[in-house]
Design an enzyme around this catalytic site. Structure first.
Site, short mmCIF file in Angstrom:
data_model
loop_
_atom_site.label_atom_id
_atom_site.label_comp_id
_atom_site.label_asym_id
_atom_site.label_seq_id
_atom_site.Cartn_x
_atom_site.Cartn_y
_atom_site.Cartn_z
N VAL A 129 4.91 -34.83 50.47
CA VAL A 129 4.82 -34.81 51.94
C VAL A 129 3.65 -33.94 52.38
O VAL A 129 3.21 -33.04 51.66
CB VAL A 129 6.12 -34.27 52.57
CG1 VAL A 129 7.28 -35.23 52.30
CG2 VAL A 129 6.47 -32.89 52.03
N ASP A 155 1.57 -30.83 50.32
CA ASP A 155 0.11 -30.75 50.18
C ASP A 155 -0.37 -29.36 50.60
O ASP A 155 0.00 -28.85 51.66
CB ASP A 155 -0.51 -31.82 51.08
CG ASP A 155 -2.00 -32.03 50.82
OD1 ASP A 155 -2.67 -31.07 50.38
OD2 ASP A 155 -2.49 -33.14 51.06
N GLU A 319 -2.83 -46.04 41.29
CA GLU A 319 -2.56 -47.47 41.39
C GLU A 319 -2.85 -48.22 40.09
O GLU A 319 -2.92 -49.45 40.09
CB GLU A 319 -3.36 -48.07 42.56
CG GLU A 319 -2.90 -47.52 43.91
CD GLU A 319 -3.51 -48.24 45.09
OE1 GLU A 319 -4.34 -49.15 44.87
OE2 GLU A 319 -3.16 -47.89 46.23
N ARG A 378 -3.64 -48.58 58.45
CA ARG A 378 -4.38 -48.94 57.22
C ARG A 378 -3.82 -50.21 56.59
O ARG A 378 -3.54 -50.28 55.39
CB ARG A 378 -4.35 -47.77 56.22
CG ARG A 378 -5.16 -46.56 56.67
CD ARG A 378 -5.35 -45.57 55.53
NE ARG A 378 -4.09 -44.98 55.12
CZ ARG A 378 -3.54 -43.92 55.69
NH1 ARG A 378 -4.14 -43.32 56.70
NH2 ARG A 378 -2.39 -43.43 55.27
#
Length: 429
Positions: A129, A155, A319, A378
């Protein structure tokens, strides 16, 4: 004298009966502990009295897809007064968690496992988060159960008030903790992976009991109850579930070198060496559902350690890294790297995301899913209340994105539905 004898006889008979009952109690078959035998659980239900401004909506009608209820919800989400009324400042959580008992009681966190099956199958969560405390707290409440374990990574660039609020919330639970080594996350760069790796290590060391690992971000939300999640994970029989496909047009991400400059990822202009052990690089996403054995391999397997070092200067390693590890022979729960074993994000159970480019009108054979009822950030759908009927028909454990700033009604109705379902499951134990 006769009266005394009768009384003595009654006492003798009573002692025999009580002794027999005691023997029956001691020798009785051990039964699974069910909290409903001890106390009522109606106080754990979410009611309109618990809700904020969202309670004006008819969640039952929304979940049935009734047009009037959906139109009312849509209208509210764009109303200025309503949007302002649902904002909860970080300071609220900082103050509320000064009294942990009252905080957990008022927010109706589950104080015990709702079934023996859940208690015997604990889960481990990594939660990354960086903003929106309300999103995080409602997500934590929705997935919280005392037998599970939760690592929270904030973060390092987050606001001080956000960090303090998350620290306050996590400090109220013995099985929720802050990651031991937080990092400053950079989008599409290695620190995004390192954050999960640090939570994986902490979770692995903290408990030997948990069976499966699930990683989330603050804008995820469950589509299933904890019992349903446990049952679906049991059905995997040690397997993992995540997107893992041939890399195709994204190959440039792993053939060129990148570095972080002033908090941004930039190309170095250098071409990378091939991956170690000629491992086939697969395409996937950052969010996975994997067994404890998979995590052990990530932390200890020398092939994976070499792959991790090689991946640190690639673009968006989150990814492809987990998807690639999933296809390494010998990794617990893995599948063979042949294309026959490819899995898309739609077929995996880990996480459901609506991408704008794959949306379409209802009935369109070219669309992967119906149009978004919320808005896009996005190119990803931020779900609105109108998406809930479709979402609840899917097999995924979690969905992304939800945002209490944009559409708190979607979260309110979903969390209310899941709590009612979880308590209804208890009736049938």
């Amino acid at each position: 004298m006769r009266l005394v004898k009768r009384r003595l006889l009654k006492l003798l008979l009573l002692s025999v009966v009580l002794g027999s009952l005691c023997m029956l109690w001691v020798s009785r078959p051990k039964m699974s502990w069910n909290p409903s035998y001890i106390m009522g659980y109606s106080w754990l239900e979410y009611t309109n009295e618990d809700g904020g401004p969202e309670k004006v909506c008819n969640c039952s009608a929304i979940l049935r897809g009734e047009t009037g209820a959906l139109e009312q919800a849509k209208l509210l989400t764009i109303t200025k007064d309503f949007k302002e009324s649902v904002q909860i400042p970080d300071e609220y959580y900082i103050n509320a968690t000064q009294d942990c008992s009252q905080f957990k009681l008022s927010r109706k966190y589950l104080p015990y496992p709702l079934s023996q099956e859940e208690e015997d199958f604990p889960l481990a969560y990594s939660m990354l988060v960086h903003h929106k405390v309300q999103n995080f707290e409602r997500l934590l409440r929705a997935i919280y159960s005392p037998q599970n374990i939760y690592c929270v990574h904030v973060d390092k660039k987050s606001d001080t008030s956000f960090f303090s609020a998350i620290m306050g919330i996590t400090s109220c639970f013995p099985n929720v903790f802050m990651v031991s080594k937080p990092v400053s996350v950079v989008y599409a760069a290695w620190p995004r992976v390192q954050a999960d790796l640090n939570c994986m290590a902490d979770l692995y060391d903290a408990s030997t009991r948990w069976k499966y690992f699930i990683n989330l971000c603050g804008q995820d939300f469950p589509l299933k109850t904890n019992l349903e999640i446990v049952q679906m994970l049991r059905s995997l029989r040690g397997g993992n579930s995540m997107e893992s496909e041939q890399i195709g047009e994204k190959k440039w991400r792993v053939t060129n070198s990148y570095q972080i400059v002033d908090g941004q990822i930039q190309a170095t202009g250098k071409v990378k060496d091939p991956p170690p052990f000629n491992l086939p690089i697969m395409s996937g996403n950052a969010y996975i559902v994997v067994s404890r054995g998979y995590i052990r391999s990530v932390l200890e397997d020398s092939r994976i350690q070499a792959l991790i070092e090689w991946a640190k200067d690639t673009y968006s390693p989150d990814e492809f890294l987990w998807a690639t590890i999933q296809r390494i022979p010998g990794v617990p729960g893995s599948t063979w790297p042949n294309s026959k074993y490819d899995m898309t994000d739609i077929n995996a159970i880990a996480r459901l995301v609506k991408w704008w480019s794959h949306e379409g009108s209802q009935g369109s054979l070219d669309a992967a899913y119906p149009e978004c009822h919320g808005n896009h950030v996005r190119s990803i759908c931020v779900y609105g209340a109108g998406d809930l009927p479709w979402l609840l028909e899917q097999h995924h454990l979690f969905a992304n994105k939800f945002d209490t700033d944009t559409d708190p009604i979607a979260v309110y109705c979903l969390e209310k539905y899941l709590r009612q379902k979880a308590l209804a499951e208890l009736h049938w134990m």
